[in-house]
Structures are given as structure tokens and as C-alpha cells.
Design a protein around this motif. Sequence first.
Motif, PDB file in Angstrom:
ATOM      1  N   VAL A   1       8.604  11.395   5.980  1.00 30.98           N
ATOM      2  CA  VAL A   1       7.873  11.210   7.593  1.00 30.98           C
ATOM      3  C   VAL A   1       8.265   9.535   7.711  1.00 30.98           C
ATOM      4  CG1 VAL A   1       6.229  13.140   7.220  1.00 30.98           C
ATOM      5  CG2 VAL A   1       5.746  10.701   6.680  1.00 30.98           C
ATOM      6  N   ASN A   2       7.632   9.097   8.852  1.00 32.58           N
ATOM      7  CA  ASN A   2       7.485   8.309   8.986  1.00 32.58           C
ATOM      8  C   ASN A   2       6.633   7.021   8.873  1.00 32.58           C
ATOM      9  OD1 ASN A   2       7.871   5.567  10.002  1.00 32.58           O
ATOM     10  ND2 ASN A   2       9.521   5.723  11.406  1.00 32.58           N
ATOM     11  N   VAL A   3       6.900   5.810   7.904  1.00 39.62           N
ATOM     12  CA  VAL A   3       5.280   5.221   7.062  1.00 39.62           C
ATOM     13  C   VAL A   3       4.111   5.557   8.380  1.00 39.62           C
ATOM     14  CG1 VAL A   3       6.834   4.515   5.300  1.00 39.62           C
ATOM     15  CG2 VAL A   3       6.245   3.123   7.389  1.00 39.62           C
ATOM     16  N   LYS A   4       5.185   4.832   9.868  1.00 39.47           N
ATOM     17  CA  LYS A   4       3.812   5.000  10.925  1.00 39.47           C
ATOM     18  C   LYS A   4       3.313   5.911  11.211  1.00 39.47           C
ATOM     19  CE  LYS A   4       7.394   1.355  12.899  1.00 39.47           C
ATOM     20  NZ  LYS A   4       8.174   0.990  14.158  1.00 39.47           N
ATOM     21  N   HIS A   5       3.714   7.053  10.563  1.00 40.54           N
ATOM     22  CA  HIS A   5       3.007   7.946  11.181  1.00 40.54           C
ATOM     23  C   HIS A   5       1.808   8.199   9.974  1.00 40.54           C
ATOM     24  CE1 HIS A   5       6.013   9.602  13.499  1.00 40.54           C
ATOM     25  NE2 HIS A   5       5.560   8.631  14.454  1.00 40.54           N
ATOM     26  N   LEU A   6       1.301   7.299   9.146  1.00 43.93           N
ATOM     27  CA  LEU A   6       0.274   7.767   7.621  1.00 43.93           C
ATOM     28  C   LEU A   6      -0.944   5.905   7.619  1.00 43.93           C
ATOM     29  CD1 LEU A   6       2.945   7.962   4.910  1.00 43.93           C
ATOM     30  CD2 LEU A   6       1.828  10.370   6.123  1.00 43.93           C
TER      31      LEU A   6
ATOM     32  N   MET B   1       0.690  -1.356   0.117  1.00 45.75           N
ATOM     33  CA  MET B   1      -0.444   0.039   0.002  1.00 45.75           C
ATOM     34  C   MET B   1       1.069   1.086   0.197  1.00 45.75           C
ATOM     35  SD  MET B   1      -3.273  -0.549   0.063  1.00 45.75           S
ATOM     36  CE  MET B   1      -3.674   0.607   0.592  1.00 45.75           C
ATOM     37  N   ILE B   2       1.589   1.154   0.869  1.00 44.04           N
ATOM     38  CA  ILE B   2       2.821   2.588   0.894  1.00 44.04           C
ATOM     39  C   ILE B   2       3.619   2.534  -0.609  1.00 44.04           C
ATOM     40  CG2 ILE B   2       4.994   3.938   1.679  1.00 44.04           C
ATOM     41  CD1 ILE B   2       2.383   3.218   3.334  1.00 44.04           C
ATOM     42  N   GLU B   3       3.260   3.372  -1.647  1.00 45.82           N
ATOM     43  CA  GLU B   3       3.895   3.497  -2.870  1.00 45.82           C
ATOM     44  C   GLU B   3       3.724   5.216  -3.512  1.00 45.82           C
ATOM     45  OE1 GLU B   3       1.139   0.740  -5.553  1.00 45.82           O
ATOM     46  OE2 GLU B   3      -0.520   1.513  -4.771  1.00 45.82           O
ATOM     47  N   VAL B   4       3.985   5.091  -4.836  1.00 48.63           N
ATOM     48  CA  VAL B   4       4.252   6.513  -4.892  1.00 48.63           C
ATOM     49  C   VAL B   4       2.986   6.616  -5.875  1.00 48.63           C
ATOM     50  CG1 VAL B   4       5.139   8.109  -7.229  1.00 48.63           C
ATOM     51  CG2 VAL B   4       6.742   6.869  -5.590  1.00 48.63           C
ATOM     52  N   GLY B   5       2.072   7.900  -5.331  1.00 45.94           N
ATOM     53  CA  GLY B   5       0.804   8.391  -5.384  1.00 45.94           C
ATOM     54  C   GLY B   5       0.123   8.190  -4.584  1.00 45.94           C
ATOM     55  N   ARG B   6       0.558   7.887  -3.965  1.00 48.70           N
ATOM     56  CA  ARG B   6      -1.282   7.325  -2.703  1.00 48.70           C
ATOM     57  C   ARG B   6      -1.064   7.608  -1.652  1.00 48.70           C
ATOM     58  NH1 ARG B   6      -4.362   3.030  -3.005  1.00 48.70           N
ATOM     59  NH2 ARG B   6      -2.644   1.914  -3.721  1.00 48.70           N
TER      60      ARG B   6
ATOM     61  N   ILE C   1      12.431   5.978   0.689  1.00 48.18           N
ATOM     62  CA  ILE C   1      12.992   6.482   0.699  1.00 48.18           C
ATOM     63  C   ILE C   1      13.952   5.359   1.073  1.00 48.18           C
ATOM     64  CG2 ILE C   1      14.569   7.621   2.152  1.00 48.18           C
ATOM     65  CD1 ILE C   1      12.565   9.866   2.328  1.00 48.18           C
ATOM     66  N   ASP C   2      12.819   4.512   2.005  1.00 48.41           N
ATOM     67  CA  ASP C   2      13.362   3.095   2.576  1.00 48.41           C
ATOM     68  C   ASP C   2      12.290   2.485   2.905  1.00 48.41           C
ATOM     69  OD1 ASP C   2      13.246   4.174   5.377  1.00 48.41           O
ATOM     70  OD2 ASP C   2      15.118   4.101   5.282  1.00 48.41           O
ATOM     71  N   ASP C   3      12.560   1.069   3.751  1.00 50.98           N
ATOM     72  CA  ASP C   3      11.574   0.787   4.264  1.00 50.98           C
ATOM     73  C   ASP C   3      10.583   1.434   5.721  1.00 50.98           C
ATOM     74  OD1 ASP C   3      12.362  -1.178   2.697  1.00 50.98           O
ATOM     75  OD2 ASP C   3      13.012  -2.799   4.043  1.00 50.98           O
ATOM     76  N   ASN C   4      11.084   2.584   6.761  1.00 49.70           N
ATOM     77  CA  ASN C   4      10.451   2.924   6.798  1.00 49.70           C
ATOM     78  C   ASN C   4      10.324   4.649   7.161  1.00 49.70           C
ATOM     79  OD1 ASN C   4      10.806   0.799   9.121  1.00 49.70           O
ATOM     80  ND2 ASN C   4      12.743   1.599   9.693  1.00 49.70           N
ATOM     81  N   PHE C   5      11.099   5.556   5.449  1.00 52.37           N
ATOM     82  CA  PHE C   5      10.644   6.806   5.776  1.00 52.37           C
ATOM     83  C   PHE C   5       9.821   6.744   4.339  1.00 52.37           C
ATOM     84  CE2 PHE C   5      12.840   6.382   9.341  1.00 52.37           C
ATOM     85  CZ  PHE C   5      12.635   7.910  10.228  1.00 52.37           C
TER      86      PHE C   5
END
Length: 94
Positions: free
Chosen positions: A47-52, A1-6, A26-30
Motif C-alpha cells: 500500500v501507499n504510505v499516504k493511505h495509512l 513513524m513508518i517502520e516495521v511493526g508500526r 519497500i521504498d519511500d512511498n510503499f
Amino acid sequence: MIEVGRVCVKTRGREAGLKCVIVDVIDDNFVLITGPKSVTGVRRRRVNVKHLEPTLYKLEIEKGGSDESVAEAWKKSGLPEEFYKPVKPVLKPI
């Protein structure tokens, strides 16, 4: 689900509840996100993906796209005006 344009909702920080778009992974976390500020009020930042919280919507943008191209993609998406309003974030434990 984490991809460019989401399209995502920020769940933490001063911009919590605002919509944003992932511009680059950027990487697995950001990730790099933007609103852009003129559309949703979110500045371009890392941003951290945990904050999205990802949504079901995805915009057709290129990786690393400018704020102007993202704003144009928002206009072409045809989402209603209510979509741009902030939502109350549901805080999840980290």
C-alpha cells in the motif's frame, strides 16, 4: 513513524478504518502490510504510505514476518478488544 511493526489504520480503499501492521518498507512511498486477515480483516498487500494513518502502538515483529508471527504479536501486545474494531476514517486530501 513508518517502520516495521508500526500499527496503522487504513484510510482508503475497501479496508478503510481497519487496523494493520507494517511488515516491510519497500521504498519511500510503499510498504507491505498485513492484519492479518484472521485478526483484523486486512490481507497482506502493498500500500501507499499516504493511505495509512500511523498510531502510537508498535508490535515487536521481524522484518517480513509471517501472518502467524504477526497474529502472535497481536496476542502478546495486550491491547483491548475494542482496539480491533474498525474506526471511521478521516479522509485527508492527497
